[in-house]
Design a protein around this motif. Structure first.
Motif, PDB file in Angstrom:
ATOM      1  N   ASP A  26     -13.936 -40.320 -23.723  1.00  0.00           N
ATOM      2  CA  ASP A  26     -14.428 -41.170 -24.549  1.00  0.00           C
ATOM      3  C   ASP A  26     -14.207 -40.906 -25.977  1.00  0.00           C
ATOM      4  O   ASP A  26     -14.286 -39.959 -26.644  1.00  0.00           O
ATOM      5  N   VAL A  27     -13.606 -41.987 -26.536  1.00  0.00           N
ATOM      6  CA  VAL A  27     -13.169 -41.981 -27.957  1.00  0.00           C
ATOM      7  C   VAL A  27     -14.189 -42.987 -28.800  1.00  0.00           C
ATOM      8  O   VAL A  27     -13.840 -44.075 -28.512  1.00  0.00           O
ATOM      9  N   LEU A  44      -5.359 -34.545 -23.236  1.00  0.00           N
ATOM     10  CA  LEU A  44      -4.309 -35.288 -23.376  1.00  0.00           C
ATOM     11  C   LEU A  44      -4.717 -36.680 -23.162  1.00  0.00           C
ATOM     12  O   LEU A  44      -5.143 -37.161 -22.277  1.00  0.00           O
ATOM     13  N   ILE A  45      -3.982 -37.830 -23.869  1.00  0.00           N
ATOM     14  CA  ILE A  45      -4.359 -39.226 -23.612  1.00  0.00           C
ATOM     15  C   ILE A  45      -3.192 -39.643 -22.771  1.00  0.00           C
ATOM     16  O   ILE A  45      -1.736 -39.401 -23.107  1.00  0.00           O
ATOM     17  N   TYR A  54      -4.073 -45.501 -30.605  1.00  0.00           N
ATOM     18  CA  TYR A  54      -3.537 -45.795 -32.046  1.00  0.00           C
ATOM     19  C   TYR A  54      -4.250 -46.983 -32.891  1.00  0.00           C
ATOM     20  O   TYR A  54      -4.690 -46.886 -33.800  1.00  0.00           O
ATOM     21  N   LEU A  55      -4.547 -48.047 -31.868  1.00  0.00           N
ATOM     22  CA  LEU A  55      -5.308 -49.123 -32.683  1.00  0.00           C
ATOM     23  C   LEU A  55      -6.446 -48.792 -33.020  1.00  0.00           C
ATOM     24  O   LEU A  55      -7.199 -49.223 -34.199  1.00  0.00           O
ATOM     25  N   LEU A  57      -7.426 -45.702 -33.792  1.00  0.00           N
ATOM     26  CA  LEU A  57      -7.266 -44.921 -35.348  1.00  0.00           C
ATOM     27  C   LEU A  57      -6.998 -45.727 -36.420  1.00  0.00           C
ATOM     28  O   LEU A  57      -7.580 -45.565 -37.478  1.00  0.00           O
ATOM     29  N   LYS A  58      -6.147 -46.953 -36.294  1.00  0.00           N
ATOM     30  CA  LYS A  58      -5.669 -47.938 -37.355  1.00  0.00           C
ATOM     31  C   LYS A  58      -6.920 -48.534 -37.716  1.00  0.00           C
ATOM     32  O   LYS A  58      -7.458 -48.695 -38.967  1.00  0.00           O
ATOM     33  N   ALA A  59      -7.978 -49.011 -36.654  1.00  0.00           N
ATOM     34  CA  ALA A  59      -9.225 -49.627 -37.221  1.00  0.00           C
ATOM     35  C   ALA A  59     -10.146 -48.653 -37.957  1.00  0.00           C
ATOM     36  O   ALA A  59     -11.057 -49.136 -38.679  1.00  0.00           O
ATOM     37  N   ARG A  60     -10.097 -47.404 -37.695  1.00  0.00           N
ATOM     38  CA  ARG A  60     -10.926 -46.695 -38.445  1.00  0.00           C
ATOM     39  C   ARG A  60     -10.644 -46.343 -39.964  1.00  0.00           C
ATOM     40  O   ARG A  60     -11.236 -45.646 -40.765  1.00  0.00           O
TER      41      ARG A  60
END
Ligand SMILES: [Zn+2]
Length: 108
Positions: A26-27, A44-45, A54-55, A57-60
Motif C-alpha cells: 500500500d503506497v 520490491l514492487i 512512477y506516476l 511519485l511524479k504526482a507527489r
C-alpha cells in the motif's frame, strides 16, 4: 531484478538474502503488487506495477500552477501527473475545502 509474476512465488531478498513473499504494497492508498522480505521487511514492487508507482511519485512532486479568473470563479488546473495518477477521466465531481489559511484540499 528477476522478472517474475507475483503468482510465481517467492524471490530472494536483494538486501539480506532472505525470502521475499508475494504481497500487496500500500503506497498512499494505491495498491501495488510486489514482494516483502520476511526477515528485513524490504519491499520490491512488481515490474507490472512500476509504472503506477512512477506516476504516483511524479504526482507527489510540487508543481506551480496558475490561478485564472473566469466569471466570478477562479480556476486552477490539475497537473497531468496528478490527473493520470487518480484516473481523472472517470470522475465528474470533487470536494474542495480550505484546510487552513494556506492550503486548499481537493478530495476525489
Ligand atoms: Zn531481506
Amino acid at each position: 531484478m528477476e522478472n517474475k509474476k507475483i503468482e510465481e512465488g517467492s524471490i530472494k531478498c536483494p538486501e539480506c538474502g532472505g525470502k521475499c513473499k508475494p504481497t500487496r504494497i500500500d503506497v498512499e492508498g494505491f495498491e501495488l503488487q510486489g514482494w516483502r522480505c520476511s526477515k528485513c521487511k524490504y519491499e520490491l514492487i512488481s515490474p507490472d506495477d512500476v509504472e503506477k508507482a512512477y506516476l504516483l511519485l511524479k504526482a507527489r512532486e510540487r508543481e506551480k500552477v496558475k490561478i485564472s479568473k473566469r466569471g466570478h470563479s477562479y480556476m486552477i488546473s490539475i497537473p497531468r501527473a496528478i490527473a493520470k495518477a487518480i484516473g481523472i477521466e472517470k470522475l465528474t465531481t470533487a470536494e474542495i475545502f480550505l484546510k487552513d489559511r494556506k492550503t486548499i484540499t481537493v478530495k476525489v
